[in-house]
Design a protein around this motif. Sequence first.
Motif, PDB file in Angstrom:
ATOM      1  N   ASN A 226       0.840  -1.191   0.000  1.00  0.00           N
ATOM      2  CA  ASN A 226       0.000   0.000   0.000  1.00  0.00           C
ATOM      3  C   ASN A 226       0.872   1.236   0.000  1.00  0.00           C
ATOM      4  N   ASP A 227       0.476   2.230  -0.768  1.00  0.00           N
ATOM      5  CA  ASP A 227       1.195   3.496  -0.779  1.00  0.00           C
ATOM      6  C   ASP A 227       1.008   4.192   0.551  1.00  0.00           C
ATOM      7  N   ALA A 228       2.027   4.987   0.945  1.00  0.00           N
ATOM      8  CA  ALA A 228       1.912   5.758   2.181  1.00  0.00           C
ATOM      9  C   ALA A 228       0.965   6.919   1.906  1.00  0.00           C
ATOM     10  N   GLY A 229      -0.218   6.820   2.387  1.00  0.00           N
ATOM     11  CA  GLY A 229      -1.211   7.862   2.193  1.00  0.00           C
ATOM     12  C   GLY A 229      -2.197   7.786   3.320  1.00  0.00           C
ATOM     13  N   GLY A 230      -3.146   8.662   3.321  1.00  0.00           N
ATOM     14  CA  GLY A 230      -4.140   8.658   4.382  1.00  0.00           C
ATOM     15  C   GLY A 230      -3.484   8.930   5.718  1.00  0.00           C
ATOM     16  N   ASP A 231      -3.699   8.019   6.675  1.00  0.00           N
ATOM     17  CA  ASP A 231      -3.146   8.187   8.005  1.00  0.00           C
ATOM     18  C   ASP A 231      -1.757   7.591   8.145  1.00  0.00           C
ATOM     19  N   GLN A 232      -1.277   6.867   7.136  1.00  0.00           N
ATOM     20  CA  GLN A 232       0.036   6.259   7.227  1.00  0.00           C
ATOM     21  C   GLN A 232       1.113   7.303   6.998  1.00  0.00           C
ATOM     22  N   LYS A 233       2.214   7.166   7.759  1.00  0.00           N
ATOM     23  CA  LYS A 233       3.352   8.055   7.583  1.00  0.00           C
ATOM     24  C   LYS A 233       4.494   7.264   6.979  1.00  0.00           C
ATOM     25  N   SER A 234       5.306   7.940   6.157  1.00  0.00           N
ATOM     26  CA  SER A 234       6.497   7.290   5.634  1.00  0.00           C
ATOM     27  C   SER A 234       7.479   7.102   6.776  1.00  0.00           C
ATOM     28  N   LEU A 235       8.451   6.246   6.568  1.00  0.00           N
ATOM     29  CA  LEU A 235       9.457   6.013   7.588  1.00  0.00           C
ATOM     30  C   LEU A 235      10.174   7.314   7.943  1.00  0.00           C
ATOM     31  N   GLY A 236      10.466   8.133   6.930  1.00  0.00           N
ATOM     32  CA  GLY A 236      11.114   9.413   7.180  1.00  0.00           C
ATOM     33  C   GLY A 236      10.273  10.351   8.026  1.00  0.00           C
ATOM     34  N   GLN A 237       8.952  10.330   7.818  1.00  0.00           N
ATOM     35  CA  GLN A 237       8.057  11.180   8.606  1.00  0.00           C
ATOM     36  C   GLN A 237       7.969  10.720  10.051  1.00  0.00           C
ATOM     37  N   GLN A 238       8.287   9.467  10.320  1.00  0.00           N
ATOM     38  CA  GLN A 238       8.256   8.971  11.684  1.00  0.00           C
ATOM     39  C   GLN A 238       9.476   9.435  12.474  1.00  0.00           C
ATOM     40  N   PHE A 239      10.607   9.647  11.791  1.00  0.00           N
ATOM     41  CA  PHE A 239      11.847  10.030  12.469  1.00  0.00           C
ATOM     42  C   PHE A 239      12.177  11.512  12.333  1.00  0.00           C
ATOM     43  N   PHE A 240      11.565  12.184  11.364  1.00  0.00           N
ATOM     44  CA  PHE A 240      11.819  13.601  11.139  1.00  0.00           C
ATOM     45  C   PHE A 240      10.483  14.326  11.047  1.00  0.00           C
ATOM     46  N   LEU A 241      10.282  15.286  11.908  1.00  0.00           N
ATOM     47  CA  LEU A 241       9.028  16.029  11.980  1.00  0.00           C
ATOM     48  C   LEU A 241       9.228  17.435  11.455  1.00  0.00           C
ATOM     49  N   GLY A 242       8.166  17.999  10.910  1.00  0.00           N
ATOM     50  CA  GLY A 242       8.184  19.391  10.522  1.00  0.00           C
ATOM     51  C   GLY A 242       7.589  20.234  11.635  1.00  0.00           C
ATOM     52  N   GLN A 243       8.001  21.476  11.689  1.00  0.00           N
ATOM     53  CA  GLN A 243       7.456  22.386  12.692  1.00  0.00           C
ATOM     54  C   GLN A 243       7.068  23.689  12.007  1.00  0.00           C
ATOM     55  N   GLY A 244       5.965  24.280  12.444  1.00  0.00           N
ATOM     56  CA  GLY A 244       5.512  25.550  11.878  1.00  0.00           C
ATOM     57  C   GLY A 244       5.099  25.407  10.440  1.00  0.00           C
ATOM     58  N   ASP A 245       5.764  26.137   9.558  1.00  0.00           N
ATOM     59  CA  ASP A 245       5.426  26.187   8.138  1.00  0.00           C
ATOM     60  C   ASP A 245       5.975  25.010   7.339  1.00  0.00           C
ATOM     61  N   VAL A 246       6.696  24.099   7.985  1.00  0.00           N
ATOM     62  CA  VAL A 246       7.372  23.013   7.289  1.00  0.00           C
ATOM     63  C   VAL A 246       6.661  21.687   7.535  1.00  0.00           C
ATOM     64  N   LYS A 247       6.406  20.975   6.445  1.00  0.00           N
ATOM     65  CA  LYS A 247       5.851  19.621   6.512  1.00  0.00           C
ATOM     66  C   LYS A 247       6.880  18.688   5.880  1.00  0.00           C
ATOM     67  N   VAL A 248       7.290  17.651   6.606  1.00  0.00           N
ATOM     68  CA  VAL A 248       8.237  16.679   6.071  1.00  0.00           C
ATOM     69  C   VAL A 248       7.470  15.675   5.218  1.00  0.00           C
ATOM     70  N   ILE A 249       7.851  15.562   3.967  1.00  0.00           N
ATOM     71  CA  ILE A 249       7.235  14.607   3.052  1.00  0.00           C
ATOM     72  C   ILE A 249       7.978  13.280   3.126  1.00  0.00           C
ATOM     73  N   ASP A 250       9.293  13.349   3.107  1.00  0.00           N
ATOM     74  CA  ASP A 250      10.122  12.158   3.218  1.00  0.00           C
ATOM     75  C   ASP A 250      11.506  12.587   3.670  1.00  0.00           C
ATOM     76  N   ALA A 251      12.191  11.711   4.385  1.00  0.00           N
ATOM     77  CA  ALA A 251      13.558  11.983   4.823  1.00  0.00           C
ATOM     78  C   ALA A 251      14.271  10.673   5.070  1.00  0.00           C
ATOM     79  N   HIS A 252      15.568  10.654   4.790  1.00  0.00           N
ATOM     80  CA  HIS A 252      16.367   9.467   5.054  1.00  0.00           C
ATOM     81  C   HIS A 252      17.833   9.870   5.194  1.00  0.00           C
ATOM     82  N   VAL A 253      18.604   9.018   5.848  1.00  0.00           N
ATOM     83  CA  VAL A 253      20.034   9.264   6.049  1.00  0.00           C
ATOM     84  C   VAL A 253      20.789   8.605   4.907  1.00  0.00           C
ATOM     85  N   VAL A 254      21.710   9.381   4.292  1.00  0.00           N
ATOM     86  CA  VAL A 254      22.492   8.902   3.160  1.00  0.00           C
ATOM     87  C   VAL A 254      23.971   9.023   3.501  1.00  0.00           C
TER      88      VAL A 254
END
Length: 144
Positions: free
Chosen positions: A21-49
């Motif tokens: 299943n695609d990450a949509g609805g109430d599901q968060k991507s793995l990056g959204q679980q470890f990196f949060l946005g604050q204020g005007d910023v929404k994290v769509i995806d994030a990962h360590v490279v």
Amino acid sequence: MIHRIAAALFLCLSLAACKENDAGGDQKSLGQQFFLGQGDVKVIDAHVVPSGDASAQTGGGTLDYVIARVELTNDMGADLTPDISHFYMFDAANNRYQATDTGSSVFTGISNSAEVLKQGDKRQYTIGFRTNNPNITGTILYER
């Protein structure tokens, strides 16, 4: 001929059954679980490279980058031209990291808009934060 059609049908059904299943609805991507946005910023995806860049801080080890795709909403009261260096991340120990989108091979192919972001509009940016902690988590924000 019928064997080829049956094999193709079996392959299509197998691939459809394996689709996650695609990450949509109430599901968060793995990056959204470890990196949060604050204020005007929404994290769509994030990962360590891992970058392969050397680090004096880690005794010759390599540096990692948190590569984040974020959405910035301009509700700051006026039109502005966002500056990548005004994005910051705070980790769990409250260390502050300034964003960049240049300076390492991990940013190859990444380019961000330098156009004015009108009040009320949204735009996505891909930004990076240099770190030597491969298990980092944090909060990303934009300071005007």
